[in-house]
Structure formats: structure tokens, C-alpha cells
Design a protein around this motif. Sequence first.
Motif, PDB file in Angstrom:
ATOM      1  N   UNK A 324       0.821  -1.205   0.000  1.00  0.00           N
ATOM      2  CA  UNK A 324       0.000   0.000   0.000  1.00  0.00           C
ATOM      3  C   UNK A 324       0.857   1.257   0.000  1.00  0.00           C
ATOM      4  N   UNK A 325       1.661   1.449   1.088  1.00  0.00           N
ATOM      5  CA  UNK A 325       2.473   2.655   1.181  1.00  0.00           C
ATOM      6  C   UNK A 325       3.657   2.412   2.117  1.00  0.00           C
ATOM      7  N   UNK A 326       4.513   3.436   2.275  1.00  0.00           N
ATOM      8  CA  UNK A 326       5.747   3.278   3.040  1.00  0.00           C
ATOM      9  C   UNK A 326       5.513   3.082   4.536  1.00  0.00           C
ATOM     10  N   UNK A 327       4.295   3.339   5.010  1.00  0.00           N
ATOM     11  CA  UNK A 327       4.024   3.159   6.434  1.00  0.00           C
ATOM     12  C   UNK A 327       3.993   1.686   6.835  1.00  0.00           C
ATOM     13  N   UNK A 328       4.097   0.796   5.832  1.00  0.00           N
ATOM     14  CA  UNK A 328       4.235  -0.634   6.142  1.00  0.00           C
ATOM     15  C   UNK A 328       5.604  -0.943   6.738  1.00  0.00           C
ATOM     16  N   UNK A 329       6.591  -0.053   6.516  1.00  0.00           N
ATOM     17  CA  UNK A 329       7.976  -0.306   6.911  1.00  0.00           C
ATOM     18  C   UNK A 329       8.309   0.532   8.127  1.00  0.00           C
ATOM     19  N   UNK A 330       8.826  -0.118   9.183  1.00  0.00           N
ATOM     20  CA  UNK A 330       9.211   0.610  10.388  1.00  0.00           C
ATOM     21  C   UNK A 330      10.576   1.259  10.208  1.00  0.00           C
ATOM     22  N   UNK A 331      11.551   0.488   9.741  1.00  0.00           N
ATOM     23  CA  UNK A 331      12.864   1.048   9.459  1.00  0.00           C
ATOM     24  C   UNK A 331      13.615   0.131   8.510  1.00  0.00           C
ATOM     25  N   UNK A 332      14.682   0.673   7.933  1.00  0.00           N
ATOM     26  CA  UNK A 332      15.543  -0.088   7.034  1.00  0.00           C
ATOM     27  C   UNK A 332      16.975   0.032   7.523  1.00  0.00           C
ATOM     28  N   UNK A 333      17.722  -1.042   7.376  1.00  0.00           N
ATOM     29  CA  UNK A 333      19.109  -1.099   7.818  1.00  0.00           C
ATOM     30  C   UNK A 333      20.009  -1.338   6.613  1.00  0.00           C
ATOM     31  N   UNK A 334      21.000  -0.474   6.446  1.00  0.00           N
ATOM     32  CA  UNK A 334      21.987  -0.629   5.382  1.00  0.00           C
ATOM     33  C   UNK A 334      23.262  -1.188   5.983  1.00  0.00           C
ATOM     34  N   UNK A 335      23.736  -2.323   5.463  1.00  0.00           N
ATOM     35  CA  UNK A 335      25.000  -2.912   5.890  1.00  0.00           C
ATOM     36  C   UNK A 335      25.753  -3.368   4.653  1.00  0.00           C
ATOM     37  N   UNK A 336      27.051  -3.655   4.808  1.00  0.00           N
ATOM     38  CA  UNK A 336      27.841  -4.061   3.647  1.00  0.00           C
ATOM     39  C   UNK A 336      27.581  -5.499   3.256  1.00  0.00           C
ATOM     40  N   UNK A 337      26.825  -6.240   4.059  1.00  0.00           N
ATOM     41  CA  UNK A 337      26.351  -7.568   3.680  1.00  0.00           C
ATOM     42  C   UNK A 337      25.372  -8.032   4.753  1.00  0.00           C
ATOM     43  N   UNK A 338      24.546  -8.997   4.396  1.00  0.00           N
ATOM     44  CA  UNK A 338      23.644  -9.579   5.387  1.00  0.00           C
ATOM     45  C   UNK A 338      24.444 -10.248   6.499  1.00  0.00           C
ATOM     46  N   UNK A 339      25.606 -10.800   6.148  1.00  0.00           N
ATOM     47  CA  UNK A 339      26.441 -11.456   7.152  1.00  0.00           C
ATOM     48  C   UNK A 339      26.930 -10.462   8.198  1.00  0.00           C
ATOM     49  N   UNK A 340      27.313  -9.244   7.760  1.00  0.00           N
ATOM     50  CA  UNK A 340      27.737  -8.217   8.705  1.00  0.00           C
ATOM     51  C   UNK A 340      26.609  -7.871   9.665  1.00  0.00           C
ATOM     52  N   UNK A 341      25.411  -7.764   9.127  1.00  0.00           N
ATOM     53  CA  UNK A 341      24.265  -7.438   9.974  1.00  0.00           C
ATOM     54  C   UNK A 341      24.047  -8.501  11.036  1.00  0.00           C
ATOM     55  N   UNK A 342      24.112  -9.770  10.634  1.00  0.00           N
ATOM     56  CA  UNK A 342      23.900 -10.854  11.590  1.00  0.00           C
ATOM     57  C   UNK A 342      25.019 -10.910  12.622  1.00  0.00           C
TER      58      UNK A 342
END
Length: 373
Positions: A324-342
Motif C-alpha cells: 500500500x504505502x511506506x508506512x508498512x515499513x518501520x525502518x531499514x538497515x543498510x549494511x555491507x552484507x547480510x552477514x555483517x548485519x547478523x
Amino acid sequence: MRLEHITQMEAGYTMGMNPDGRELLVVVVKGTFQISDSGHPPVLAPEQIRLFEADDFTGEPGLSAPLHESDYAPFKPMCDVILNGSAYAPGGRPAPKVRVMLQIGPVAKFFHVVGPRFWQKGMISISPTRPIPFTVMPFSYDTAFGGVDFSHSNEKKHKAFMENPIGKGFHDNLKNEEIHGTPLPNTEELKNPVTRPDGPYRPMGFGVVGRGWLPRYPLAGTYDQAWLDNAFPFLPADFDSAYFQCAPADQQMPYPKGGESVGLLNLTPEGKTVFQLPSKEITVTYFLKNGEEKDVAANLDTLVIEPDRGIFTLTWRASLPLKKNMFEVEFALVAESAADRETIFQKKNVSFPLFDTEDEDFSHKVPEVREYT
């Protein structure tokens, strides 16, 4: 919506739209790197260039060459390769003409940069003067073949060279006496030198193609009464996503993976310069309000090389189609890889975004966290 940023680069987000009307949440990441000698890995530059929120020009907007385009395109199906710079005469010895080259992957583009010269109108013909030798010559589409001819007394016969209306050297009204002494372009094809003001020439440059130039603007589709009646405010049915590509067609390539070699000829004082793109995997994780997490690998879709400044920029883009719109998303995280995030999550053993960036165990992994609201 919040954007959390775990890199030393710039990041931002915007809304986009598919041709079918579906909205997108688009995250853009941009890194500025130093051009390193061949064999040395590229490193981030101390000063990171901001994300451009609007098109940037060499002079007055619309009447000069686009220098940088807005970084907030919703999608690019290919990678744009752009270069803003100057030609350097080999060995620093003045030359009337210098061959320049840009090469990366399937992109290999050559043309001549020519010293200043002017049209001279004789009794029966128009011809160029000899070029003045140079050691360094900045060039852009401002100095490529093109322009607008308003000289005819009949306004209906005014003509623009739509492949590059801000260039120079083009004249359609050859009876105009004022052609004499006007400048020729400073770039031209290797095997098709500019010899006539109305000749069939390609404007040669490595820069951004204007949104309203040929062959780009027809890709934006048809905005007629049928569109107003049936599709407005959505994109027309004949819109082509290739419109978002700002590089000439011969400077577009599949998304680089990292590690590709870039070759430059006579675009630096050294003459030949080779450097590698960094190998980075940028991942954007979208955290939805319903508890879902969606990892999206960002595409490297823009490379801008600026040899005179000793830098280049890379831009990655990730899009999330919304229900529907951007209010579906609470926040977004930018990392250099999914592995770094984990890895960061595991070391903290807490849920994002409750980071303590002073924690010595992982602070080297999180050089900077930025929040955008």
C-alpha cells in the motif's frame, strides 16, 4: 520510516513507482573512493560526496551540460558509467589533438579531444581553422558537437541539434554570415572529424545525457490526452525504465560485481591509469511493522569517475515493492552484507536498533550509524 546506516558512506531513501502504479521504497547508498595505483585496493576517500537530490549542471540548469544527475532514480536496469574530466597531452607536450579512452568490462569508448578552432567562411565554403595545441583540455557536452541555430529570419526554420542542444559547432542556416569565427567542438569521433557545421556527427563525451535530449526523452513515454484521461497520475503505458539511465548507451553495462578493472588513457597527467572497483556487497534489510524482515541485495548501478579530483563514486540501489504505502515499513538497515548485519546482532545479543556504538567488541564494524527520519 527510519533509515539506519552501518557504513562510512552516504545513504538515503525515497519513494518510487513502477509503471503499473505500484509504489516502491528505494534506498540509495553512495561511496566516494580514491583512485589508487594499479595493484592497490581502492580506499574510501576522507570526504564522502553527498547524495544529489537534484540534477547538477556545469552552469545554468537546462542551458549547460548535466554534471551529476539526481541519485534518487527509483530503478536502473543497467549500470551507468560516467566520467567528468580533462584530456592531457602525452608527456605534457602541447598537441593539437589527443586520443582519450574509457574502458571497463564491455564498455570501451574512444574519441579525440581537439584544441580550440573556429569556423571560417570563405567565398564558396565553410571550413575549420587549424586547432590550437594544448596540454590540458577540460571537456564535456558543453564542448561537444551540437547547439541551437536561431539565425534564420523565419522562426519556423530555427533548429536544435537534439542529441546535444547545449553543444557548439552546429549551424543549420549556412547562409548566415555570423558563422564566421564561431567555435567548433573540442571532441569528435576518431574516424568522423567535424568538417561541416551541418554534418552527421555524434556528440562525443563521457558525461550525463540530458533528460530532454535524444535518444533519451522518448523513453519517458507519451503524455497526451489519452494519458490524462486514463492513466494520470501514473506513468504512461509506453514508459521505458531505460529512461532512468543517464549515461550514453555505449557507457551502460550489466551491474558490476566488484573487482573490475577501469582503464583510462590520457585522462590523467600520467597518461595511462588503471584501478579496480572495490568488492562490496551492500544489503538493505527492510523491517516491516508486521514483524517481517526482507533482505534486498543492492545493485551497483552508477559509477562516476572524476580523475581531475582523484576520486570515483559508486552508487548502489535497492527497492522494496509495497502493498500500500511506506508506512508498512518501520525502518531499514543498510549494511555491507547480510552477514555483517547478523554478526553485529550476535555480538550484541539484542534486537536492532538497540546498539551501543561505543561497545569495543563491534565498534570497528560500525564506523558510523546515521538515522534519517
